[in-house]
Design an enzyme around this catalytic site. Structure first.
Site, PDB file in Angstrom:
ATOM      1  N   ALA B 249       0.818  -1.208   0.000  1.00  0.00           N
ATOM      2  CA  ALA B 249       0.000   0.000   0.000  1.00  0.00           C
ATOM      3  C   ALA B 249       0.854   1.260   0.000  1.00  0.00           C
ATOM      4  O   ALA B 249       0.403   2.321  -0.418  1.00  0.00           O
ATOM      5  CB  ALA B 249      -0.935  -0.004   1.200  1.00  0.00           C
ATOM      6  N   GLU B 252       3.560   1.514  -4.360  1.00  0.00           N
ATOM      7  CA  GLU B 252       3.083   1.940  -5.659  1.00  0.00           C
ATOM      8  C   GLU B 252       2.380   3.302  -5.578  1.00  0.00           C
ATOM      9  O   GLU B 252       2.538   4.143  -6.463  1.00  0.00           O
ATOM     10  CB  GLU B 252       2.123   0.891  -6.201  1.00  0.00           C
ATOM     11  N   SER B 254       2.857   5.866  -3.466  1.00  0.00           N
ATOM     12  CA  SER B 254       3.803   6.984  -3.384  1.00  0.00           C
ATOM     13  C   SER B 254       4.568   7.137  -4.687  1.00  0.00           C
ATOM     14  O   SER B 254       4.786   8.252  -5.172  1.00  0.00           O
ATOM     15  CB  SER B 254       4.800   6.777  -2.243  1.00  0.00           C
ATOM     16  N   CYS B 362      -6.120   6.587   5.177  1.00  0.00           N
ATOM     17  CA  CYS B 362      -4.772   6.023   5.039  1.00  0.00           C
ATOM     18  C   CYS B 362      -3.911   6.070   6.306  1.00  0.00           C
ATOM     19  O   CYS B 362      -3.658   7.121   6.876  1.00  0.00           O
ATOM     20  CB  CYS B 362      -4.050   6.771   3.925  1.00  0.00           C
ATOM     21  N   GLU B 371       7.359  12.178   2.357  1.00  0.00           N
ATOM     22  CA  GLU B 371       8.079  11.766   1.141  1.00  0.00           C
ATOM     23  C   GLU B 371       7.816  12.752   0.009  1.00  0.00           C
ATOM     24  O   GLU B 371       8.734  13.196  -0.686  1.00  0.00           O
ATOM     25  CB  GLU B 371       7.610  10.374   0.677  1.00  0.00           C
TER      26      GLU B 371
HETATM   27  C1  HEM Z   1       0.328   9.019  -1.820  1.00  0.00           C
HETATM   28  C2  HEM Z   1       0.335   7.851  -1.307  1.00  0.00           C
HETATM   29  C3  HEM Z   1      -0.888   7.118  -0.778  1.00  0.00           C
HETATM   30  C4  HEM Z   1      -2.213   7.197  -1.160  1.00  0.00           C
HETATM   31  C5  HEM Z   1      -2.829   8.074  -2.243  1.00  0.00           C
HETATM   32  C6  HEM Z   1      -2.948   6.267  -0.303  1.00  0.00           C
HETATM   33  C7  HEM Z   1      -4.326   6.077  -0.353  1.00  0.00           C
HETATM   34  C8  HEM Z   1      -5.066   5.345   0.552  1.00  0.00           C
HETATM   35  C9  HEM Z   1      -6.516   5.273   0.596  1.00  0.00           C
HETATM   36  C10 HEM Z   1      -7.459   5.966  -0.365  1.00  0.00           C
HETATM   37  C11 HEM Z   1      -6.871   4.479   1.655  1.00  0.00           C
HETATM   38  C12 HEM Z   1      -8.296   4.199   2.142  1.00  0.00           C
HETATM   39  C13 HEM Z   1      -8.828   2.807   1.916  1.00  0.00           C
HETATM   40  C14 HEM Z   1     -10.271   2.650   2.401  1.00  0.00           C
HETATM   41  O1  HEM Z   1     -10.838   3.516   3.095  1.00  0.00           O
HETATM   42  O2  HEM Z   1     -10.893   1.614   2.061  1.00  0.00           O
HETATM   43  C15 HEM Z   1      -5.637   4.025   2.264  1.00  0.00           C
HETATM   44  C16 HEM Z   1      -5.553   3.170   3.353  1.00  0.00           C
HETATM   45  C17 HEM Z   1      -4.373   2.633   3.828  1.00  0.00           C
HETATM   46  N1  HEM Z   1      -3.083   2.997   3.465  1.00  0.00           N
HETATM   47 FE1  HEM Z   1      -2.582   4.391   2.064  1.00  0.00          FE
HETATM   48  N2  HEM Z   1      -2.067   5.663   0.545  1.00  0.00           N
HETATM   49  C18 HEM Z   1      -0.798   6.151   0.305  1.00  0.00           C
HETATM   50  C19 HEM Z   1       0.369   5.813   0.967  1.00  0.00           C
HETATM   51  C20 HEM Z   1       0.466   4.867   1.963  1.00  0.00           C
HETATM   52  C21 HEM Z   1       1.667   4.521   2.680  1.00  0.00           C
HETATM   53  C22 HEM Z   1       3.027   5.197   2.473  1.00  0.00           C
HETATM   54  C23 HEM Z   1       1.344   3.506   3.546  1.00  0.00           C
HETATM   55  C24 HEM Z   1       2.192   2.736   4.523  1.00  0.00           C
HETATM   56  C25 HEM Z   1       3.460   2.854   4.698  1.00  0.00           C
HETATM   57  C26 HEM Z   1      -0.086   3.237   3.387  1.00  0.00           C
HETATM   58  C27 HEM Z   1      -0.798   2.281   4.099  1.00  0.00           C
HETATM   59  C28 HEM Z   1      -2.188   2.205   4.154  1.00  0.00           C
HETATM   60  C29 HEM Z   1      -2.924   1.274   4.995  1.00  0.00           C
HETATM   61  C30 HEM Z   1      -2.318   0.198   5.905  1.00  0.00           C
HETATM   62  C31 HEM Z   1      -4.296   1.556   4.821  1.00  0.00           C
HETATM   63  C32 HEM Z   1      -5.499   0.868   5.493  1.00  0.00           C
HETATM   64  C33 HEM Z   1      -5.998   1.658   6.680  1.00  0.00           C
HETATM   65  C34 HEM Z   1      -7.256   1.095   7.330  1.00  0.00           C
HETATM   66  O3  HEM Z   1      -8.045   0.397   6.654  1.00  0.00           O
HETATM   67  O4  HEM Z   1      -7.469   1.362   8.539  1.00  0.00           O
HETATM   68  N3  HEM Z   1      -0.583   4.088   2.428  1.00  0.00           N
HETATM   69  N4  HEM Z   1      -4.560   4.571   1.583  1.00  0.00           N
HETATM   70  C1  HEM Z   2      -4.340  -6.146   4.409  1.00  0.00           C
HETATM   71  C2  HEM Z   2      -4.840  -5.553   3.406  1.00  0.00           C
HETATM   72  C3  HEM Z   2      -4.464  -5.779   1.971  1.00  0.00           C
HETATM   73  C4  HEM Z   2      -4.291  -6.966   1.290  1.00  0.00           C
HETATM   74  C5  HEM Z   2      -4.424  -8.368   1.824  1.00  0.00           C
HETATM   75  C6  HEM Z   2      -3.922  -6.602  -0.077  1.00  0.00           C
HETATM   76  C7  HEM Z   2      -3.664  -7.526  -1.080  1.00  0.00           C
HETATM   77  C8  HEM Z   2      -3.211  -7.189  -2.329  1.00  0.00           C
HETATM   78  C9  HEM Z   2      -2.837  -8.140  -3.337  1.00  0.00           C
HETATM   79  C10 HEM Z   2      -2.942  -9.649  -3.209  1.00  0.00           C
HETATM   80  C11 HEM Z   2      -2.385  -7.430  -4.424  1.00  0.00           C
HETATM   81  C12 HEM Z   2      -1.828  -8.011  -5.701  1.00  0.00           C
HETATM   82  C13 HEM Z   2      -2.660  -7.673  -6.917  1.00  0.00           C
HETATM   83  C14 HEM Z   2      -4.024  -8.313  -6.963  1.00  0.00           C
HETATM   84  O1  HEM Z   2      -4.105  -9.559  -7.050  1.00  0.00           O
HETATM   85  O2  HEM Z   2      -5.036  -7.592  -6.941  1.00  0.00           O
HETATM   86  C15 HEM Z   2      -2.483  -6.024  -4.088  1.00  0.00           C
HETATM   87  C16 HEM Z   2      -2.117  -4.993  -4.919  1.00  0.00           C
HETATM   88  C17 HEM Z   2      -2.222  -3.648  -4.594  1.00  0.00           C
HETATM   89  N1  HEM Z   2      -2.797  -3.125  -3.461  1.00  0.00           N
HETATM   90 FE1  HEM Z   2      -3.413  -4.166  -1.865  1.00  0.00          FE
HETATM   91  N2  HEM Z   2      -3.891  -5.243  -0.195  1.00  0.00           N
HETATM   92  C18 HEM Z   2      -4.216  -4.694   1.029  1.00  0.00           C
HETATM   93  C19 HEM Z   2      -4.312  -3.362   1.361  1.00  0.00           C
HETATM   94  C20 HEM Z   2      -4.117  -2.330   0.459  1.00  0.00           C
HETATM   95  C21 HEM Z   2      -4.330  -0.939   0.782  1.00  0.00           C
HETATM   96  C22 HEM Z   2      -4.834  -0.426   2.092  1.00  0.00           C
HETATM   97  C23 HEM Z   2      -3.994  -0.208  -0.324  1.00  0.00           C
HETATM   98  C24 HEM Z   2      -3.994   1.301  -0.402  1.00  0.00           C
HETATM   99  C25 HEM Z   2      -4.733   2.032  -1.087  1.00  0.00           C
HETATM  100  C26 HEM Z   2      -3.577  -1.159  -1.347  1.00  0.00           C
HETATM  101  C27 HEM Z   2      -3.131  -0.828  -2.609  1.00  0.00           C
HETATM  102  C28 HEM Z   2      -2.694  -1.741  -3.533  1.00  0.00           C
HETATM  103  C29 HEM Z   2      -2.039  -1.369  -4.777  1.00  0.00           C
HETATM  104  C30 HEM Z   2      -1.734   0.046  -5.233  1.00  0.00           C
HETATM  105  C31 HEM Z   2      -1.713  -2.579  -5.438  1.00  0.00           C
HETATM  106  C32 HEM Z   2      -0.892  -2.672  -6.715  1.00  0.00           C
HETATM  107  C33 HEM Z   2      -1.298  -3.574  -7.784  1.00  0.00           C
HETATM  108  C34 HEM Z   2      -2.573  -3.207  -8.515  1.00  0.00           C
HETATM  109  O3  HEM Z   2      -2.911  -2.033  -8.565  1.00  0.00           O
HETATM  110  O4  HEM Z   2      -3.225  -4.135  -9.053  1.00  0.00           O
HETATM  111  N3  HEM Z   2      -3.671  -2.423  -0.832  1.00  0.00           N
HETATM  112  N4  HEM Z   2      -2.989  -5.913  -2.808  1.00  0.00           N
END
Ligand code: HEM
Ligand code: HEM
Ligand code: SF4
Lengths: 65, 413
Positions: B249, B252, B254, B362, B371
């Site tokens: 999360a 990609e 950032s 987030c 960053e």
């Molecule tokens: C510009 C960069 C980023 C964007 C635009 C972004 C965007 C988001 C968004 C839209 C959500 C809300 C998901 C929801 O409500 O269903 C989210 C959740 C989250 N993000 Fe990011 N994110 C960014 C960078 C990061 C970074 C740097 C980290 C960790 C090092 C991170 C970790 C997480 C995690 C763990 C959640 C889940 C929080 C929760 O469900 O309580 N993200 N992010």
């Molecule tokens: C514990 C929670 C989460 C799990 C288990 C999870 C799991 C995964 C998996 C399995 C993928 C690989 C691509 C796919 O099969 O769809 C993926 C891709 C990705 N996830 Fe999550 N994810 C989590 C939370 C988040 C959050 C909070 C964010 C923030 C917004 C995030 C952003 C992304 C992005 C940017 C990719 C890159 C690949 C793509 O866009 O298809 N994920 N995640």
């Protein structure tokens, strides 16, 4: 005016600390918000209102006494 | 998943829009026009998603704020009708343990308080000098190398990888392994097989590292989670999944903000001058908020399910229905941000939904901000002649995936 924090709602995002560092802090143990100054001076009202507006958990209020 | 009946007491039958909707060729930065029309004309409508189901689609900023803090909506992806992002996510959902990404309060609050310490403002501020140093070294390398160069591989991807390496506590000797696999895992040019192999390698690696930190902790996120595992507050599986989630999360997203933000500023030279010439960190911080708003890169919607009937925008969302919040349209809602199509780095943009809103906003936002503030406060100052090395029309956008970005960004100076 008094700052109220609904602590169980706080998700420790720290947004209030960024916005109004003289009024809010985060606890060292778990990051939950702490109100440093429940009666902030008037010149900080803007910052506090901004913190209330951006708090993602809707955990903050600025109430008239 | 079945479609639901017409809402009770609703003024009109909601229209249905295919979702996610593609951005337009001519205007790759803006949300899809058919979604923007909904914000104005039908703020609570319906979406048709990959499995043919039609969850509700909420596109106004004010409605999103109200609903995303409303306890009548749940993020529990195990509930029927939860509008999953992809087939893959629907298939793994029943097998995942309770995580911050699939629980509501009070469980969510408890779990989030276990992982949010490293992301407090104080802790992230303490990382700022390290982040600045890592960035300065990357820019030194870029300037010493050949031109044109690809900004995605030289700055965009390495900045978040190096920062997460420092945050998680990956030993220096493993940096190359970690960097290679985490880059493959998120690069838009990797094949699905490569991604899968790298993800497996990484979670195996994170598990072993966690075990080491359980007996030999230091000052980092994995050690903190190892402590929670030792004291029974978290299982080992939960800790490894959280470690991987932070990696995925935070990487990609950032990286995409860095490359897209650079491109957007290169296209808006007067605005670029603002960040290049300022000495004031507040101006840079404000600029980053506007870049986050304008680009709102998470463009597949955040998803919830209604636990009770909810009245909103002239409709009643019946209990049990799925709901999707399209963040980009809310951030281009003229009621919240006048003249939303104009990039104005001096506007108050802080209330954008680029990081979502509500309890799940987030976790990494403070880190992501630092960053981005480092990158946009430094890059153009150190390389004032930075420019695109190809015509804009040839820049390779990557629209698939949770967040949109660039496959590469050829630059020269
Ligand atoms: C510009 C960069 C980023 C964007 C635009 C972004 C965007 C988001 C968004 C839209 C959500 C809300 C998901 C929801 O409500 O269903 C989210 C959740 C989250 N993000 Fe990011 N994110 C960014 C960078 C990061 C970074 C740097 C980290 C960790 C090092 C991170 C970790 C997480 C995690 C763990 C959640 C889940 C929080 C929760 O469900 O309580 N993200 N992010
Ligand atoms: C514990 C929670 C989460 C799990 C288990 C999870 C799991 C995964 C998996 C399995 C993928 C690989 C691509 C796919 O099969 O769809 C993926 C891709 C990705 N996830 Fe999550 N994810 C989590 C939370 C988040 C959050 C909070 C964010 C923030 C917004 C995030 C952003 C992304 C992005 C940017 C990719 C890159 C690949 C793509 O866009 O298809 N994920 N995640
Ligand atoms: S902004 Fe709200 S949720 Fe975040 S730390 Fe402050 S009170 Fe808690």
């Amino acid at each position: 005016m008094r700052v109220e924090l609904d602590e169980p709602k706080c998700v420790a995002s720290g947004q209030c600390v960024v916005e109004a560092p003289d009024v809010f802090d985060q606890r060292d143990e778990d990051g939950v918000a702490v109100v440093l100054d429940p009666h902030p001076p008037e010149e900080l009202y803007d910052q506090v209102n901004e913190a209330v507006a951006i708090c993602p958990a809707a955990a903050l209020r600025l109430v008239r006494e | 998943m079945t479609d639901t009946a017409t809402p009770r007491g609703a003024a009109s039958t909601p229209s249905v829009t295919e979702y996610p909707a593609a951005r337009q060729e001519g205007c790759p930065f803006g949300p899809a026009p058919q979604l923007r029309r909904l914000t104005e004309q039908e703020p609570v409508a319906k979406a048709r998603i990959w499995d043919g189901s039609t969850p509700w689609l909420v596109t106004r900023h004010a409605d999103q704020r109200a609903l995303l803090t409303d306890p009548r909506l749940s993020i529990d992806e195990k509930l029927p009708n939860y509008p999953h992002m992809t087939r893959g996510r629907a298939e793994i959902a029943p097998h995942l343990p309770e995580l911050i990404t699939n629980t509501d309060a009070p469980e969510h609050t408890r779990l989030r308080r276990l992982v949010n310490l490293p992301f407090t403002v104080k802790r992230v501020e303490a990382l700022r000098p390290t982040i600045q140093r890592l960035l300065d070294e990357l820019i030194d390398d870029l300037l010493a190398g050949p031109k044109p160069a690809d900004l995605v591989t030289t700055i965009g991807l390495p900045v978040p990888t190096l920062v997460i390496t420092a945050l998680l506590g990956v030993p220096y000797a493993d940096h190359e392994f970690f960097h290679r696999h985490s880059t493959v895992g998120v690069s838009h040019t990797s094949t699905p097989e490569e991604v899968r192999a790298s993800n497996t390698a990484l979670s195996g690696y994170l598990g072993e590292l966690l075990d080491k930190k359980r007996t030999d902790p230091s000052d980092d996120v994995l050690s903190e989670m190892a402590g929670h595992v030792n004291e029974g507050r978290m299982t080992r599986e939960e800790a490894v999944i959280m470690g991987s989630a932070i990696l995925i999360a935070g990487h990609e997203t950032s990286a995409n903000m860095i490359s897209l933000g650079t491109l957007l500023l290169l296209r808006n030279p007067e605005q670029l001058e603002v960040v290049r010439t300022t000495e004031d960190p507040k101006v840079v911080a404000g600029a980053v908020e506007e870049l986050l708003r304008y680009l709102t890169i998470v463009h597949t919607g955040i998803r919830r399910v209604a636990l009770e009937d909810i009245e909103v925008g002239g409709q009643v969302i019946p209990a049990g229905d799925g709901v999707i919040f399209d963040l980009a349209t809310a951030d281009w809602d003229a009621e919240a941000f006048p003249e939303p199509d104009t990039l104005d780095l001096s506007r108050p943009a802080r209330k954008h939904h680029a990081f979502g809103y509500g309890a799940h906003q987030c976790l990494g936002q403070t880190l992501a901000r630092v960053e981005l503030q480092a990158v946009f406060g430094t890059l153009f100052r150190r390389i004032p002649t930075l420019s695109l090395a190809v015509p804009f029309e040839e820049v390779d956008f990557a629209f698939e995936g949770v967040a949109y970005g660039l496959r590469s960004l050829p630059v020269t100076w």
